[in-house]
Design a protein around this motif. Structure first.
Motif, PDB file in Angstrom:
ATOM      1  N   ALA A  78     -41.053  57.463 -15.710  1.00 39.26           N
ATOM      2  CA  ALA A  78     -40.200  57.071 -14.586  1.00 39.26           C
ATOM      3  C   ALA A  78     -40.990  57.059 -13.278  1.00 39.26           C
ATOM      4  N   LEU A  79     -41.855  58.050 -13.088  1.00 34.61           N
ATOM      5  CA  LEU A  79     -42.682  58.072 -11.874  1.00 34.61           C
ATOM      6  C   LEU A  79     -43.647  56.892 -11.831  1.00 34.61           C
ATOM      7  N   LEU A  80     -44.233  56.560 -12.962  1.00 32.71           N
ATOM      8  CA  LEU A  80     -45.148  55.420 -13.017  1.00 32.71           C
ATOM      9  C   LEU A  80     -44.409  54.120 -12.718  1.00 32.71           C
ATOM     10  N   ALA A  81     -43.204  53.972 -13.262  1.00 32.40           N
ATOM     11  CA  ALA A  81     -42.409  52.772 -12.981  1.00 32.40           C
ATOM     12  C   ALA A  81     -42.039  52.707 -11.503  1.00 32.40           C
ATOM     13  N   THR A  82     -41.718  53.844 -10.906  1.00 31.40           N
ATOM     14  CA  THR A  82     -41.378  53.882  -9.478  1.00 31.40           C
ATOM     15  C   THR A  82     -42.564  53.455  -8.626  1.00 31.40           C
ATOM     16  N   VAL A  83     -43.739  53.955  -8.960  1.00 31.52           N
ATOM     17  CA  VAL A  83     -44.944  53.575  -8.206  1.00 31.52           C
ATOM     18  C   VAL A  83     -45.223  52.083  -8.361  1.00 31.52           C
ATOM     19  N   ALA A  84     -45.049  51.561  -9.563  1.00 29.71           N
ATOM     20  CA  ALA A  84     -45.301  50.134  -9.783  1.00 29.71           C
ATOM     21  C   ALA A  84     -44.310  49.274  -9.009  1.00 29.71           C
ATOM     22  N   ILE A  85     -43.037  49.631  -9.013  1.00 34.90           N
ATOM     23  CA  ILE A  85     -42.029  48.860  -8.281  1.00 34.90           C
ATOM     24  C   ILE A  85     -42.285  48.933  -6.779  1.00 34.90           C
ATOM     25  N   THR A  86     -42.676  50.117  -6.301  1.00 34.14           N
ATOM     26  CA  THR A  86     -42.991  50.259  -4.877  1.00 34.14           C
ATOM     27  C   THR A  86     -44.185  49.405  -4.494  1.00 34.14           C
ATOM     28  N   ALA A  87     -45.205  49.378  -5.338  1.00 32.33           N
ATOM     29  CA  ALA A  87     -46.393  48.567  -5.046  1.00 32.33           C
ATOM     30  C   ALA A  87     -46.045  47.084  -4.996  1.00 32.33           C
ATOM     31  N   VAL A  88     -45.216  46.619  -5.907  1.00 28.54           N
ATOM     32  CA  VAL A  88     -44.814  45.207  -5.905  1.00 28.54           C
ATOM     33  C   VAL A  88     -43.994  44.901  -4.653  1.00 28.54           C
ATOM     34  N   SER A  89     -43.108  45.802  -4.279  1.00 26.45           N
ATOM     35  CA  SER A  89     -42.279  45.591  -3.083  1.00 26.45           C
ATOM     36  C   SER A  89     -43.128  45.542  -1.821  1.00 26.45           C
ATOM     37  N   VAL A  90     -44.081  46.427  -1.721  1.00 33.04           N
ATOM     38  CA  VAL A  90     -44.960  46.437  -0.535  1.00 33.04           C
ATOM     39  C   VAL A  90     -45.803  45.170  -0.479  1.00 33.04           C
ATOM     40  N   SER A  91     -46.291  44.719  -1.618  1.00 32.30           N
ATOM     41  CA  SER A  91     -47.110  43.495  -1.605  1.00 32.30           C
ATOM     42  C   SER A  91     -46.274  42.270  -1.240  1.00 32.30           C
ATOM     43  N   ILE A  92     -45.042  42.202  -1.711  1.00 30.71           N
ATOM     44  CA  ILE A  92     -44.172  41.081  -1.331  1.00 30.71           C
ATOM     45  C   ILE A  92     -43.858  41.134   0.162  1.00 30.71           C
ATOM     46  N   ALA A  93     -43.584  42.342   0.673  1.00 28.31           N
ATOM     47  CA  ALA A  93     -43.318  42.481   2.102  1.00 28.31           C
ATOM     48  C   ALA A  93     -44.546  42.073   2.916  1.00 28.31           C
ATOM     49  N   ALA A  94     -45.741  42.434   2.460  1.00 23.87           N
ATOM     50  CA  ALA A  94     -46.966  42.057   3.172  1.00 23.87           C
ATOM     51  C   ALA A  94     -47.150  40.537   3.170  1.00 23.87           C
ATOM     52  N   LEU A  95     -46.859  39.887   2.053  1.00 24.15           N
ATOM     53  CA  LEU A  95     -46.986  38.421   2.004  1.00 24.15           C
ATOM     54  C   LEU A  95     -45.984  37.741   2.931  1.00 24.15           C
ATOM     55  N   VAL A  96     -44.760  38.259   2.970  1.00 25.43           N
ATOM     56  CA  VAL A  96     -43.749  37.668   3.851  1.00 25.43           C
ATOM     57  C   VAL A  96     -44.149  37.845   5.311  1.00 25.43           C
ATOM     58  N   LEU A  97     -44.581  39.064   5.690  1.00 22.81           N
ATOM     59  CA  LEU A  97     -45.023  39.287   7.074  1.00 22.81           C
ATOM     60  C   LEU A  97     -46.224  38.432   7.427  1.00 22.81           C
ATOM     61  N   ARG A  98     -47.161  38.276   6.514  1.00 24.81           N
ATOM     62  CA  ARG A  98     -48.347  37.446   6.775  1.00 24.81           C
ATOM     63  C   ARG A  98     -47.933  35.995   6.974  1.00 24.81           C
ATOM     64  N   SER A  99     -47.006  35.551   6.164  1.00 24.86           N
ATOM     65  CA  SER A  99     -46.534  34.166   6.281  1.00 24.86           C
ATOM     66  C   SER A  99     -45.812  33.976   7.637  1.00 24.86           C
ATOM     67  N   LEU A 100     -44.982  34.937   8.031  1.00 23.48           N
ATOM     68  CA  LEU A 100     -44.262  34.816   9.299  1.00 23.48           C
ATOM     69  C   LEU A 100     -45.224  34.854  10.490  1.00 23.48           C
ATOM     70  N   LEU A 101     -46.230  35.742  10.434  1.00 22.30           N
ATOM     71  CA  LEU A 101     -47.171  35.846  11.541  1.00 22.30           C
ATOM     72  C   LEU A 101     -48.083  34.647  11.627  1.00 22.30           C
ATOM     73  N   SER A 102     -48.485  34.088  10.501  1.00 17.29           N
ATOM     74  CA  SER A 102     -49.379  32.927  10.548  1.00 17.29           C
ATOM     75  C   SER A 102     -48.634  31.686  11.015  1.00 17.29           C
ATOM     76  N   SER A 103     -47.381  31.558  10.667  1.00 16.57           N
ATOM     77  CA  SER A 103     -46.631  30.379  11.115  1.00 16.57           C
ATOM     78  C   SER A 103     -46.303  30.495  12.606  1.00 16.57           C
ATOM     79  N   ALA A 104     -46.176  31.694  13.121  1.00 17.64           N
ATOM     80  CA  ALA A 104     -45.905  31.888  14.550  1.00 17.64           C
ATOM     81  C   ALA A 104     -47.151  31.541  15.358  1.00 17.64           C
ATOM     82  N   ARG A 105     -48.316  31.763  14.854  1.00 19.46           N
ATOM     83  CA  ARG A 105     -49.566  31.446  15.576  1.00 19.46           C
ATOM     84  C   ARG A 105     -49.811  29.947  15.652  1.00 19.46           C
ATOM     85  N   THR A 106     -49.431  29.238  14.605  1.00 19.06           N
ATOM     86  CA  THR A 106     -49.702  27.779  14.582  1.00 19.06           C
ATOM     87  C   THR A 106     -48.757  27.008  15.461  1.00 19.06           C
ATOM     88  N   ARG A 107     -47.648  27.575  15.851  1.00 25.71           N
ATOM     89  CA  ARG A 107     -46.694  26.869  16.708  1.00 25.71           C
ATOM     90  C   ARG A 107     -47.122  26.796  18.104  1.00 25.71           C
TER      91      ARG A 107
END
Length: 98
Positions: free
Chosen positions: A69-98
């Motif tokens: 259960a702890l290993l699954a929790t760490v894996a789900i947290t890692a996936v969530s953080v990576s998705i959040a990082a991709l979304v923030l990167r996408s939002l910040l890069s599109s704001a710079r190009t405008r």
């Protein structure tokens, strides 16, 4: 008063050594031609050890489930953080190009 009496343990049979009839072999080691019966000993009941074995298996299973259960929790947290990082990167890069 109502307790049953256990029978006495039978005595173990004695071993008989048979030596060879040839004179040259008389000085060698004695050969035993009999089958030895197992010696009756005061055996302990197995029930307490079975309880310990069941407890140990249960403990190993519980620890395994918790670690999984702890290993699954760490894996789900890692996936969530990576998705959040991709979304923030996408939002910040599109704001710079405008």
């Amino acid at each position: 008063m109502l307790r049953p009496k256990l029978p006495d343990a039978p005595l173990a049979p004695t071993a008989h050594l048979i030596t060879s009839a040839l004179p040259a072999e008389r000085h060698g080691a004695a050969v035993c031609a009999c089958q030895h019966a197992p010696v009756a000993s005061g055996r302990r009941p197995v029930a307490p050890y079975v309880g310990i074995g069941v407890g140990a298996v249960a403990a190993v299973l519980v620890v395994g489930v918790v670690l999984t259960a702890l290993l699954a929790t760490v894996a789900i947290t890692a996936v969530s953080v990576s998705i959040a990082a991709l979304v923030l990167r996408s939002l910040l890069s599109s704001a710079r190009t405008r």
